[in-house]
Design an enzyme around this catalytic site. Structure first.
Site, PDB file in Angstrom:
ATOM      1  N   ARG A 156       2.169  -4.703   6.194  1.00  0.00           N
ATOM      2  CA  ARG A 156       1.427  -3.688   5.446  1.00  0.00           C
ATOM      3  C   ARG A 156       2.240  -2.400   5.428  1.00  0.00           C
ATOM      4  NH1 ARG A 156      -4.805  -2.245   4.790  1.00  0.00           N
ATOM      5  NH2 ARG A 156      -4.507  -0.486   3.391  1.00  0.00           N
ATOM      6  N   ARG A 170      -1.070   9.358  -9.857  1.00  0.00           N
ATOM      7  CA  ARG A 170      -1.044   8.126  -9.050  1.00  0.00           C
ATOM      8  C   ARG A 170      -0.543   6.915  -9.843  1.00  0.00           C
ATOM      9  NH1 ARG A 170      -3.986   7.709  -4.477  1.00  0.00           N
ATOM     10  NH2 ARG A 170      -4.477   5.560  -4.986  1.00  0.00           N
ATOM     11  N   HIS A 187       2.048   3.362  -9.206  1.00  0.00           N
ATOM     12  CA  HIS A 187       1.838   1.927  -9.434  1.00  0.00           C
ATOM     13  C   HIS A 187       2.980   1.320 -10.245  1.00  0.00           C
ATOM     14  CE1 HIS A 187      -1.960   2.164  -7.460  1.00  0.00           C
ATOM     15  NE2 HIS A 187      -2.481   2.988  -8.353  1.00  0.00           N
ATOM     16  N   ARG A 232      -0.046   7.657  -2.894  1.00  0.00           N
ATOM     17  CA  ARG A 232       0.491   8.779  -2.116  1.00  0.00           C
ATOM     18  C   ARG A 232       1.943   9.057  -2.479  1.00  0.00           C
ATOM     19  NH1 ARG A 232      -1.022   6.317   3.406  1.00  0.00           N
ATOM     20  NH2 ARG A 232      -1.505   4.577   2.032  1.00  0.00           N
ATOM     21  N   ARG A 289      -4.917  -1.749   9.089  1.00  0.00           N
ATOM     22  CA  ARG A 289      -6.119  -2.561   8.848  1.00  0.00           C
ATOM     23  C   ARG A 289      -5.765  -3.632   7.823  1.00  0.00           C
ATOM     24  NH1 ARG A 289      -7.964   2.672   7.005  1.00  0.00           N
ATOM     25  NH2 ARG A 289      -7.477   2.976   4.797  1.00  0.00           N
ATOM     26  N   GLU A 333       1.501 -13.088  12.344  1.00  0.00           N
ATOM     27  CA  GLU A 333       2.044 -11.901  13.002  1.00  0.00           C
ATOM     28  C   GLU A 333       1.898 -10.743  12.020  1.00  0.00           C
ATOM     29  OE1 GLU A 333       3.157 -11.719  16.087  1.00  0.00           O
ATOM     30  OE2 GLU A 333       2.782 -13.864  16.390  1.00  0.00           O
ATOM     31  N   ASN A 341     -11.099  -2.506  -5.060  1.00  0.00           N
ATOM     32  CA  ASN A 341     -10.345  -1.504  -5.826  1.00  0.00           C
ATOM     33  C   ASN A 341     -11.033  -1.092  -7.137  1.00  0.00           C
ATOM     34  OD1 ASN A 341      -7.114  -2.770  -4.730  1.00  0.00           O
ATOM     35  ND2 ASN A 341      -8.218  -0.964  -3.999  1.00  0.00           N
ATOM     36  N   ASP A 346       0.822  -1.208   0.000  1.00  0.00           N
ATOM     37  CA  ASP A 346       0.000   0.000   0.000  1.00  0.00           C
ATOM     38  C   ASP A 346       0.863   1.267   0.000  1.00  0.00           C
ATOM     39  OD1 ASP A 346      -2.385   1.363  -0.051  1.00  0.00           O
ATOM     40  OD2 ASP A 346      -2.673   1.326   2.119  1.00  0.00           O
ATOM     41  N   GLY A 347       0.325   2.308  -0.607  1.00  0.00           N
ATOM     42  CA  GLY A 347       0.998   3.612  -0.576  1.00  0.00           C
ATOM     43  C   GLY A 347       1.516   4.087  -1.927  1.00  0.00           C
ATOM     44  N   ASN A 348       1.210   3.358  -2.973  1.00  0.00           N
ATOM     45  CA  ASN A 348       1.690   3.759  -4.311  1.00  0.00           C
ATOM     46  C   ASN A 348       1.169   5.132  -4.723  1.00  0.00           C
ATOM     47  OD1 ASN A 348       2.813   1.244  -4.486  1.00  0.00           O
ATOM     48  ND2 ASN A 348       1.287   0.418  -5.899  1.00  0.00           N
TER      49      ASN A 348
HETATM   50  C1  IPE Z   1      -5.324  -2.612   0.033  1.00  0.00           C
HETATM   51  O1  IPE Z   1      -5.045  -1.265  -0.162  1.00  0.00           O
HETATM   52  C2  IPE Z   1      -5.336  -3.322  -1.292  1.00  0.00           C
HETATM   53  C3  IPE Z   1      -4.045  -3.465  -1.957  1.00  0.00           C
HETATM   54  C4  IPE Z   1      -2.902  -3.100  -1.480  1.00  0.00           C
HETATM   55  C5  IPE Z   1      -4.084  -4.095  -3.255  1.00  0.00           C
HETATM   56  P1  IPE Z   1      -6.199  -0.178  -0.332  1.00  0.00           P
HETATM   57  O2  IPE Z   1      -5.505   1.102  -0.512  1.00  0.00           O
HETATM   58  O3  IPE Z   1      -7.148  -0.595  -1.371  1.00  0.00           O
HETATM   59  O4  IPE Z   1      -6.920  -0.254   1.079  1.00  0.00           O
HETATM   60  P2  IPE Z   1      -7.848   0.806   1.806  1.00  0.00           P
HETATM   61  O5  IPE Z   1      -8.841   1.301   0.803  1.00  0.00           O
HETATM   62  O6  IPE Z   1      -6.950   1.908   2.287  1.00  0.00           O
HETATM   63  O7  IPE Z   1      -8.447   0.052   2.936  1.00  0.00           O
HETATM   64  C1  IPE Z   2      -1.757   0.182  -3.265  1.00  0.00           C
HETATM   65  O1  IPE Z   2      -1.478   1.534  -3.327  1.00  0.00           O
HETATM   66  C2  IPE Z   2      -1.976  -0.411  -4.638  1.00  0.00           C
HETATM   67  C3  IPE Z   2      -3.364  -0.764  -4.939  1.00  0.00           C
HETATM   68  C4  IPE Z   2      -4.366  -0.705  -4.106  1.00  0.00           C
HETATM   69  C5  IPE Z   2      -3.650  -1.225  -6.286  1.00  0.00           C
HETATM   70  P1  IPE Z   2      -2.625   2.628  -3.322  1.00  0.00           P
HETATM   71  O2  IPE Z   2      -2.975   2.951  -4.728  1.00  0.00           O
HETATM   72  O3  IPE Z   2      -3.744   2.210  -2.452  1.00  0.00           O
HETATM   73  O4  IPE Z   2      -1.863   3.855  -2.683  1.00  0.00           O
HETATM   74  P2  IPE Z   2      -2.437   4.877  -1.631  1.00  0.00           P
HETATM   75  O5  IPE Z   2      -2.853   4.096  -0.447  1.00  0.00           O
HETATM   76  O6  IPE Z   2      -3.579   5.574  -2.282  1.00  0.00           O
HETATM   77  O7  IPE Z   2      -1.289   5.767  -1.345  1.00  0.00           O
HETATM   78 MG    MG Z   3      -4.107   2.456  -0.434  1.00  0.00          MG
END
Ligand code: IPE
Ligand code: IPE
Ligand code: MG
Length: 238
Positions: A186, A38, A42, A29, A192, A205, A73, A25-27
């Site tokens: 995570r 965004r 990715h 941002r 979460r 864990e 998603n 997660d975090g790509n």
């Molecule tokens: C979880 O991240 C799904 C993936 C990393 C593929 P999300 O960015 O979709 O999760 P939420 O929406 O913050 O819960």
């Molecule tokens: C996780 O990064 C990748 C996918 C859910 C596909 P996000 O795209 O959720 O990145 P943030 O959480 O918005 O930064």
């Molecule tokens: Mg995310």
């Protein structure tokens, strides 16, 4: 005399840590903080995935699962979904074949029926061609933990079962035949599960880090692994 350079920290895992899973997660941002769209986050995240996959194999992990795209998603703007699917498609053309010196056995987990026939054929081909490899990589696409459990229940009903036990469910979820994850990491700062590996995570864990996935490095893996080994897993015992 020159002082000897400190050797780079080398770690190796043992049978206590067979399966590691990542909520990547975090790509988005990561890109937005750089004033970029965004989608670029990715692409960068995909590169990080290759790097971390290689590293996990190197340190002796046997199973790795990555959360690439959730059943939720699809709520994102179409432009972003298209970009993610394009990256995914490019991966199927090259990376899944080459990324780990041919040691990787790929399994796509999730409700794959949503993908067009041509994509499903590519996935099946990759799974077939890598089936004998020693390092298992599960790629979770259109994956949801609840969907997975419902899917398992329906498969059991189709087999004529009227009563099921835990082993039945374990045998019908997408990771059947594999050990449950020992460690779930995570990135991105949220605490979460977002519907990831609900059944399998009963005694996993968890490790949460604020580091955004595109910035995630081998050093960060080492930190999570060290933390894992410092914990006492009791499984309800004392
Ligand atoms: C979880 O991240 C799904 C993936 C990393 C593929 P999300 O960015 O979709 O999760 P939420 O929406 O913050 O819960
Ligand atoms: C996780 O990064 C990748 C996918 C859910 C596909 P996000 O795209 O959720 O990145 P943030 O959480 O918005 O930064
Ligand atoms: Mg995310």
């Amino acid at each position: 005399m020159f002082r000897k350079k400190q050797p780079k920290q080398e770690i190796h895992v043992d049978e206590r840590l067979q399966h590691i899973a990542f909520i990547m997660d975090g790509n988005g941002r990561w890109a937005q903080r750089r004033g970029m769209p965004r989608e670029l986050g990715h692409s960068q995240g995909a590169a990080t995935f290759r790097k971390i996959g290689r590293y996990c194999e190197k340190i002796g992990i046997k199973y790795m699962t990555v959360y690439a795209f959730s059943t939720e998603n699809w709520k994102r703007p179409q432009k972003e979904i298209d970009a993610i699917m394009k990256i995914f498609d490019e991966f199927m053309e090259d990376a899944f074949r080459e990324m780990y010196d041919d040691n990787v056995k790929v399994r796509f987990i999730g409700n794959l029926s949503i993908f067009p026939e041509s994509v499903r054929e590519k996935m099946a081909k990759i799974e077939r061609e890598t089936a004998e490899k020693p390092f298992s990589l599960n790629v979770a696409v259109n994956y949801g933990g609840r969907e997975e459990i419902v899917h398992a229940c329906n498969a059991l009903i189709a087999e004529g079962k009227t009563n099921v036990n835990e082993a039945d469910i374990s045998d019908h979820i997408y990771t059947f035949g594999q050990p449950d994850p020992d460690l779930i990491v995570r990135t991105g700062g949220d605490i979460r599960t977002s519907n990831f590996l609900l059944w399998q995570s009963a005694y996993a864990e968890y490790y949460f880090t604020k580091t955004l996935w595109p910035d995630y490095s081998e050093k960060d893996v080492n930190e999570a692994v060290e933390e894992f080994y410092s914990r006492k897993r009791r499984y309800g015992g004392v």
